[in-house]
Design a protein around this motif. Sequence first.
Motif, PDB file in Angstrom:
ATOM      1  N   ASP A 183     -15.785   2.843  48.479  1.00 41.31           N
ATOM      2  CA  ASP A 183     -14.772   3.745  47.935  1.00 41.31           C
ATOM      3  C   ASP A 183     -15.257   5.194  47.930  1.00 41.31           C
ATOM      4  N   CYS A 250      -8.311 -11.006  52.040  1.00 38.49           N
ATOM      5  CA  CYS A 250      -7.490  -9.907  51.519  1.00 38.49           C
ATOM      6  C   CYS A 250      -8.218  -8.575  51.670  1.00 38.49           C
ATOM      7  N   GLN A 251      -9.549  -8.600  51.573  1.00 38.92           N
ATOM      8  CA  GLN A 251     -10.307  -7.361  51.737  1.00 38.92           C
ATOM      9  C   GLN A 251     -10.227  -6.837  53.163  1.00 38.92           C
ATOM     10  N   ASN A 254      -7.071  -5.067  53.616  1.00 40.34           N
ATOM     11  CA  ASN A 254      -7.101  -3.790  52.912  1.00 40.34           C
ATOM     12  C   ASN A 254      -7.929  -2.755  53.664  1.00 40.34           C
ATOM     13  N   THR A 258      -6.402   0.659  55.096  1.00 39.49           N
ATOM     14  CA  THR A 258      -6.943   1.944  54.635  1.00 39.49           C
ATOM     15  C   THR A 258      -7.436   2.785  55.809  1.00 39.49           C
TER      16      THR A 258
END
Length: 278
Positions: A183, A250-251, A254, A258
């Motif tokens: 992040d 799911c990651q 994502n 992103t």
Amino acid sequence: MVREITTYPTPPSVEYSTDVRVVTKEILSIIQDLKDTIKENSLEALAAFQIGEMYNIIVIKKKDSFFKIGEDDEYLELINPRIISTSDKITTVERTAYFPDLSAKVQRHKNISIIYEDVNLKQHTLKATGEESILLQRKVDYTFGSSFINKLSKEEKKLFVKKLEFGSDIAISENCPTSFKRDYLIKIINIIMIAMALLVIVSLFVSNKSTLDSIWSYQLNIFYVAFGLLIFYFFYAQYEGKQFTSCTSCQIGNIIGTSVIMLVKLLLIMLISFFVIN
């Protein structure tokens, strides 16, 4: 002879192991096979079930720290073992060859007393504590057609079932983590894009061709840095995501989403910059 070790999901072949009434050549052969298999796989002990035999037999490799019983033999042979008394409950982290590479927290007894017979069917008693006790209890489980999974608490069993599903001993939580190290890369890229947008705005108030060329040069260099960080983010994020096997799929979605959104933003800023600055 070295035998193949029975592993999950092969279930116990019988509900209870058959007690040995007569020590035949077959029984002696099984005991020797247990010793050979223990040695070949560097194990501490095996029950007969673990090599596909139904007899109530356990063989344990003696160590300097425990099971130093009078016999000179390297192994302790337990025929028809039974736990006759227990005391002091403890929680241990256990591994077993039946569930390769997996572990679980199991409630056991710290101290136990056991009766067993040797190859001459002479009865003996044995008191064990600590590691000795835990090892014996785990192997005796197999003589009853069981394993430590039947002794797990409700919460630990639920976690262990997930470990079996994913084939991983990573502690699996019910939910994916809400924050990751990756992040920080997104934050840095966002800051860089804000700086690029500010350069576009500043260029609107500049008419000097030389100054605009310098701003465009800066913009290109900043773009290359942001693009490089975005590529690094894409690959590092996948590596980090694999550390949490309960939510890998799911990651990945994502991460891809992103990356695409950030790339579109970056290219859009560069397209605007080309027409405004250059």
